[in-house]
Scaffold this active site. Structure first.
Site, PDB file in Angstrom:
ATOM      1  CG  ASP A  35       6.088  -1.853  18.152  1.00 53.50           C
ATOM      2  OD1 ASP A  35       5.448  -1.697  19.206  1.00 53.50           O
ATOM      3  OD2 ASP A  35       6.420  -0.912  17.406  1.00 53.50           O
ATOM      4  NE  ARG A  43       5.591   1.097  20.100  1.00 55.54           N
ATOM      5  CZ  ARG A  43       6.390   1.938  19.472  1.00 55.54           C
ATOM      6  NH1 ARG A  43       6.513   3.178  19.913  1.00 55.54           N
ATOM      7  NH2 ARG A  43       7.073   1.551  18.410  1.00 55.54           N
TER       8      ARG A  43
HETATM    9  N1  LIG Z   1      11.895  -3.317  23.838  1.00 55.57           N
HETATM   10  C1  LIG Z   1      12.641  -2.240  23.602  1.00 55.57           C
HETATM   11  N2  LIG Z   1      12.042  -1.044  23.614  1.00 55.57           N
HETATM   12  C2  LIG Z   1      12.795   0.027  23.346  1.00 55.57           C
HETATM   13  C3  LIG Z   1      14.172  -0.032  23.071  1.00 55.57           C
HETATM   14  N3  LIG Z   1      14.636   1.203  22.859  1.00 55.57           N
HETATM   15  C4  LIG Z   1      13.568   2.034  22.990  1.00 55.57           C
HETATM   16  N4  LIG Z   1      12.470   1.335  23.291  1.00 55.57           N
HETATM   17  C5  LIG Z   1      11.095   1.788  23.462  1.00 55.57           C
HETATM   18  O1  LIG Z   1      10.618   2.106  22.176  1.00 55.57           O
HETATM   19  C6  LIG Z   1       9.592   3.060  22.286  1.00 55.57           C
HETATM   20  C7  LIG Z   1       9.907   4.139  21.276  1.00 55.57           C
HETATM   21  O2  LIG Z   1       9.843   3.524  20.045  1.00 55.57           O
HETATM   22  P1  LIG Z   1      10.763   3.851  18.804  1.00 55.57           P
HETATM   23  O3  LIG Z   1      10.776   2.608  17.963  1.00 55.57           O
HETATM   24  O4  LIG Z   1      12.048   4.456  19.270  1.00 55.57           O
HETATM   25  O5  LIG Z   1      10.062   4.960  18.072  1.00 55.57           O
HETATM   26  P2  LIG Z   1       8.659   4.891  17.470  1.00 55.57           P
HETATM   27  O6  LIG Z   1       7.759   5.456  18.512  1.00 55.57           O
HETATM   28  O7  LIG Z   1       8.328   3.519  17.009  1.00 55.57           O
HETATM   29  O8  LIG Z   1       8.836   5.771  16.187  1.00 55.57           O
HETATM   30  P3  LIG Z   1       9.082   7.322  16.108  1.00 55.57           P
HETATM   31  O9  LIG Z   1       7.720   7.916  16.126  1.00 55.57           O
HETATM   32  O10 LIG Z   1       9.794   7.532  14.842  1.00 55.57           O
HETATM   33  O11 LIG Z   1       9.886   7.714  17.314  1.00 55.57           O
HETATM   34  C8  LIG Z   1       9.554   3.510  23.719  1.00 55.57           C
HETATM   35  O12 LIG Z   1       8.473   2.847  24.358  1.00 55.57           O
HETATM   36  C9  LIG Z   1      10.883   3.008  24.277  1.00 55.57           C
HETATM   37  O13 LIG Z   1      10.811   2.675  25.657  1.00 55.57           O
HETATM   38  C10 LIG Z   1      14.766  -1.325  23.071  1.00 55.57           C
HETATM   39  O14 LIG Z   1      15.948  -1.489  22.802  1.00 55.57           O
HETATM   40  N5  LIG Z   1      13.971  -2.391  23.342  1.00 55.57           N
END
Ligand SMILES: Nc1nc2c(ncn2[C@@H]2O[C@H](COP(=O)(O)OP(=O)(O)OP(=O)(O)O)[C@@H](O)[C@H]2O)c(=O)[nH]1
Ligand SMILES: [Zn+2]
Length: 211
Positions: free
Chosen positions: A126, A128
């Protein structure tokens, strides 16, 4: 980091007419938006979501993840409450970008899980960052959030960045056969506070785009 407010407009949706505020991150050139409803600058905690861009889930109806369902549910809940904020951050693919996410999906099609796929591509699970939320929320006058998320790292990162998270509100929706494994990996490896039994199945959700 400089986040500059550019312009605001109405954004009619099936659930409410939000105000859409556009911001520019001068360092990265990325644009980010906030959707707001009601008086969110009155000093009281605001129902909110900090949503990371997922083009496939948010716009293309992908069932691989839960992002699109969560976005719709968050917009609905804010509309029901008549007050709230959704920050939509352009951090596609947990920060690796759309094309690398497609590379990661390719590896997942061959059996890797979401974390392994990122690692095989040389990325952390992650990437971000959430500090950009501070100037956006300051601009909007938001003092505290009741944050809709299942991600404890998001709560910690936002708190560390200086956002006052007064409550975490669970957002479990959109379970379907294509994202079951993904959601289980989020719970197992990324620490998300979810139990599959709590999820509203995707079959029970209407994608409402009627005028
Ligand atoms: N690298 C990668 N990114 C993903 C994948 N699936 C979803 N994403 C990205 O993950 C992000 C969303 O993150 P999540 O982990 O689903 O949710 P979160 O924001 O961490 O947590 P919540 O607030 O509970 O939704 C978005 O930017 C999506 O594009 C994946 O398989 N691989
Ligand atoms: Zn997604």
């Amino acid at each position: 980091m400089t986040i500059r407010f550019i312009a605001a407009s109405r954004l009619p949706t099936p659930w409410a007419t939000f105000t859409m505020h556009g911001f520019e991150d001068e360092a990265t050139g990325k644009d980010h938006i906030a959707l707001t409803l009601g008086d969110i600058a009155d000093g009281q905690p605001v129902l909110g979501r900090v949503h990371s861009e997922c083009l496939t889930g948010d716009a293309l109806f992908s069932m691989r993840c839960d992002c699109g369902y969560q976005l719709q549910e968050a917009m609905k809940r804010v509309a029901e409450e008549g007050r709230g904020v959704i920050l939509y951050l352009r951090q596609e693919g947990r920060g690796i970008g759309l094309l690398n996410k497609i590379r990661a999906y390719h590896l997942q099609d061959q059996g890797a899980d979401t974390v392994e796929a990122n690692e095989r591509l040389g990325f952390a699970a992650d990437l971000r960052r959430y500090d950009l939320c501070i100037p956006m929320l300051d601009h909007l006058g938001v003092k505290g959030l009741r944050l809709m998320t299942n991600n404890p790292r998001k709560v910690d990162a936002l708190s560390e960045a200086g956002v006052d998270i007064v409550e975490r509100v669970s957002l479990t929706t959109g379970l379907n056969p294509h994202n079951e494994h993904y959601l289980a990996t989020k719970a197992g490896k990324l620490g998300h506070m979810i139990a599959l039994a709590d999820f509203v199945p995707a079959d029970d959700i209407d994608i409402e785009r009627k005028p």
